[in-house]
Design an enzyme around this catalytic site. Structure first.
Site, PDB file in Angstrom:
ATOM      1  N   LYS A 107       0.851  -1.196   0.000  1.00 30.50           N
ATOM      2  CA  LYS A 107       0.000   0.000   0.000  1.00 30.50           C
ATOM      3  C   LYS A 107       0.876   1.230   0.000  1.00 30.50           C
ATOM      4  O   LYS A 107       2.012   1.194   0.501  1.00 30.50           O
ATOM      5  CB  LYS A 107      -0.889   0.012   1.248  1.00 30.50           C
ATOM      6  CG  LYS A 107      -2.113   0.906   1.112  1.00 30.50           C
ATOM      7  CD  LYS A 107      -3.209   0.221   0.338  1.00 30.50           C
ATOM      8  CE  LYS A 107      -4.430   1.097   0.207  1.00 30.50           C
ATOM      9  NZ  LYS A 107      -5.566   0.323  -0.325  1.00 30.50           N
TER      10      LYS A 107
HETATM   11  P1  NAD Z   1     -12.872   8.088  -3.317  1.00 31.99           P
HETATM   12  O1  NAD Z   1     -11.847   9.107  -3.005  1.00 31.99           O
HETATM   13  O2  NAD Z   1     -13.241   7.824  -4.710  1.00 31.99           O
HETATM   14  O3  NAD Z   1     -14.240   8.447  -2.531  1.00 31.99           O
HETATM   15  C1  NAD Z   1     -14.289   8.672  -1.155  1.00 31.99           C
HETATM   16  C2  NAD Z   1     -15.677   9.162  -0.789  1.00 31.99           C
HETATM   17  O4  NAD Z   1     -15.756   9.278   0.641  1.00 31.99           O
HETATM   18  C3  NAD Z   1     -16.038  10.530  -1.350  1.00 31.99           C
HETATM   19  O5  NAD Z   1     -17.399  10.543  -1.734  1.00 31.99           O
HETATM   20  C4  NAD Z   1     -15.826  11.459  -0.152  1.00 31.99           C
HETATM   21  O6  NAD Z   1     -16.623  12.654  -0.240  1.00 31.99           O
HETATM   22  C5  NAD Z   1     -16.301  10.551   0.946  1.00 31.99           C
HETATM   23  N1  NAD Z   1     -15.854  10.979   2.274  1.00 31.99           N
HETATM   24  C6  NAD Z   1     -14.636  11.421   2.642  1.00 31.99           C
HETATM   25  N2  NAD Z   1     -14.651  11.780   3.938  1.00 31.99           N
HETATM   26  C7  NAD Z   1     -15.908  11.523   4.392  1.00 31.99           C
HETATM   27  C8  NAD Z   1     -16.555  11.664   5.633  1.00 31.99           C
HETATM   28  N3  NAD Z   1     -15.902  12.146   6.690  1.00 31.99           N
HETATM   29  N4  NAD Z   1     -17.872  11.311   5.730  1.00 31.99           N
HETATM   30  C9  NAD Z   1     -18.535  10.826   4.656  1.00 31.99           C
HETATM   31  N5  NAD Z   1     -17.976  10.662   3.453  1.00 31.99           N
HETATM   32  C10 NAD Z   1     -16.676  11.020   3.329  1.00 31.99           C
HETATM   33  O7  NAD Z   1     -12.366   6.754  -2.580  1.00 31.99           O
HETATM   34  P2  NAD Z   1     -12.764   5.258  -2.930  1.00 31.99           P
HETATM   35  O8  NAD Z   1     -11.798   4.750  -3.914  1.00 31.99           O
HETATM   36  O9  NAD Z   1     -14.229   5.198  -3.180  1.00 31.99           O
HETATM   37  O10 NAD Z   1     -12.412   4.526  -1.545  1.00 31.99           O
HETATM   38  C11 NAD Z   1     -13.330   4.505  -0.462  1.00 31.99           C
HETATM   39  C12 NAD Z   1     -12.911   3.415   0.522  1.00 31.99           C
HETATM   40  O11 NAD Z   1     -12.921   2.140  -0.155  1.00 31.99           O
HETATM   41  C13 NAD Z   1     -11.509   3.547   1.099  1.00 31.99           C
HETATM   42  O12 NAD Z   1     -11.524   3.039   2.426  1.00 31.99           O
HETATM   43  C14 NAD Z   1     -10.667   2.628   0.225  1.00 31.99           C
HETATM   44  O13 NAD Z   1      -9.519   2.156   0.892  1.00 31.99           O
HETATM   45  C15 NAD Z   1     -11.656   1.506  -0.013  1.00 31.99           C
HETATM   46  N6  NAD Z   1     -11.372   0.702  -1.213  1.00 31.99           N
HETATM   47  C16 NAD Z   1     -11.273   1.263  -2.447  1.00 31.99           C
HETATM   48  C17 NAD Z   1     -11.045   0.469  -3.568  1.00 31.99           C
HETATM   49  C18 NAD Z   1     -10.996   1.034  -4.960  1.00 31.99           C
HETATM   50  O14 NAD Z   1     -10.877   0.229  -5.913  1.00 31.99           O
HETATM   51  N7  NAD Z   1     -11.111   2.328  -5.160  1.00 31.99           N
HETATM   52  C19 NAD Z   1     -10.870  -0.928  -3.418  1.00 31.99           C
HETATM   53  C20 NAD Z   1     -10.990  -1.484  -2.133  1.00 31.99           C
HETATM   54  C21 NAD Z   1     -11.238  -0.648  -1.048  1.00 31.99           C
END
Ligand code: NAD
Length: 412
Positions: A107
């Site tokens: 990571k």
């Molecule tokens: P992203 O940056 O695309 O989206 C994050 C979202 O969370 C946004 O809508 C943002 O406004 C919101 N957010 C941020 N702070 C917040 C808060 N305090 N309250 C409510 N909403 C809030 O990120 P993502 O890629 O969607 O990742 C989200 C989660 O999923 C992370 O924990 C990441 O590690 C996990 N994840 C992502 C992937 C991937 O393929 N992108 C894969 C596995 C896990």
């Protein structure tokens, strides 16, 4: 991320590994070996801003290569620190083992508020991160992907920087734009997997998928596609939130109609709530899909959902997890629920290596079948060991990593 209660996120993951090791009767030395991070690199990233040079801190943690090259996203967020990156790198090891793809875990991160970077600044940060870490990256060493605060465009800049130094190797990073060696289907893969696992969990527990009510925190890559596919599968998304706040509609929010909004602040609604309030909504399924530790000692008693499907990584603190399970809430762990992302990354990586491209339908079909296989495996393991789904998922993956580590020999 050392939590507000002073608990280390990495220690919380290792506690789960130790529990699985004990169920599997593994020797302590072996458990210690597969728990530790292989390599940790901390870098400085001087960023030229209008106000002058600002020096950011970046990381890459390579947790394990026992089962293949390290694989894991890169996160741009102000709260990123070494403990959080270690925990997330370690989760990738267990996730890739659980879904049985030939990767280890890694990571990366940069401690910076991505919403305050201009596109040019973001490009400068990812290029510098890539250049500085070039010796530890590569298609057979360590393959980054998007995470919180980074996206397909960020991965395109990463690939371009890698190519300038190492030559053409599109498999050096996944989650790229489709127009630049990305795979049709990868962008939606994490959210699609979350929605499929949600439907499978409802069915497994003899609940109807059609009309089941869902609340989602996060409307970024994961939350947006999870919401869309939940709706397509017949569920009713009744509450959503992002950084700007949240909206509620008991009749069901039309996700297709709002899918392309930049932020939920742009959606008209008579019923607005705070970003965290969405977690306390009365619903069948709660999907936290934003940050870690959002369900903790301060709000655990207010959770009303019957099922929690972890779209985000580590959204529930261990102490809260115990309370929720005691209250008979079914929790589908992150390493299963959001594994569609790295499954999709595996498809993209193999296609890049073969210089061959799958149509989206094939990508989706392969993803759905393999997610179902992992789901069945975890549920059968839970039954066999009479344990919860998180412990079961760790039993499956710890057994696989321990075996790979052991058969490599004692002189590695
Ligand atoms: P992203 O940056 O695309 O989206 C994050 C979202 O969370 C946004 O809508 C943002 O406004 C919101 N957010 C941020 N702070 C917040 C808060 N305090 N309250 C409510 N909403 C809030 O990120 P993502 O890629 O969607 O990742 C989200 C989660 O999923 C992370 O924990 C990441 O590690 C996990 N994840 C992502 C992937 C991937 O393929 N992108 C894969 C596995 C896990």
């Amino acid at each position: 991320m050392t939590t507000t209660s002073g608990v280390s996120a990495f220690a919380e993951v290792n506690e789960l590994v130790a529990q699985a090791g004990s169920v599997l009767n593994l020797k302590k030395g072996l458990v210690d070996a597969i728990s530790a991070c292989e390599r940790e690199v901390t870098i400085s990233i001087p960023l030229h801003r209008d106000s002058g040079i600002e020096v950011l801190t970046g990381y890459r943690v390579q947790h394990s290569s026992a089962r293949g090259p390290r694989k894991g996203g890169i996160r741009f967020h102000q709260d990123v620190d070494i403990d959080e990156v270690r925990a997330l790198a370690s989760l990738m090891t267990w996730k890739t083992a659980l879904i049985d793809v030939p990767f280890g875990g890694g990571k990366g991160g940069v401690a910076v508020d991505s919403t305050k970077l201009t596109p040019l600044e973001k490009e400068e940060v990812i290029r510098r991160w890539t250049r500085t870490l070039i010796n530890v990256l590569g298609p057979n060493r360590d393959i980054p992907a998007p995470d919180l605060g980074t996206d397909a465009q960020t991965m395109a800049w990463l690939m371009d920087e890698f190519h300038r130094i190492e030559g053409f190797q599109p498999a050096c990073v996944t989650g790229k734009p489709v127009g630049l060696f990305g795979a049709p289907g990868r962008e939606e893969a994490t959210g699609r997997g979350v929605a499929q696992i949600t439907a499978a969990t409802l069915q497994q527990n003899n609940k109807k998928v059609e009309g089941a009510t869902v609340a989602i925190q996060g409307f970024g890559n994961v939350g947006r596609y999870a919401a869309l596919v939940c709706q397509e599968l017949g569920m009713k998304v009744i509450a959503l939130s992002d950084m700007s706040g949240g909206i509620v509609d008991k009749k069901g929010i039309d996700i297709k109609a709002i899918f392309d909004v930049k932020s939920l602040a742009d959606v008209k609604s008579d019923n607005r709530i705070g970003s965290a309030e969405v977690l306390e909504i009365e619903c069948d399924v709660l999907i936290p899909a934003a940050l870690g530790n959002v369900i903790n000692d301060s709000n655990v008693d207010k959770i009303k959902a019957a099922f929690i499907v972890e779209g985000a990584n580590q959204p529930i603190m261990t102490s809260a997890d115990k309370k929720l399970r005691a209250n008979k809430i079914v929790i589908v762990p992150d390493i299963l629920a959001n594994s569609g992302g790295v499954m999709g990354s595996y498809f993209e990586w193999t296609q890049n290596i073969q210089q061959f491209s799958w149509p989206k339908e094939k990508f989706r079909a392969e993803l759905d079948v393999r997610m179902q296989t992992a789901f069945v495996n975890v549920n059968e393991t839970a039954k066999k060991y009479k344990t919860d789904l998180r412990s079961a998922a760790f039993i499956v993956s710890v057994a696989r990593v321990a075996e790979a580590f052991s058969v490599r020999g004692s002189l590695v």
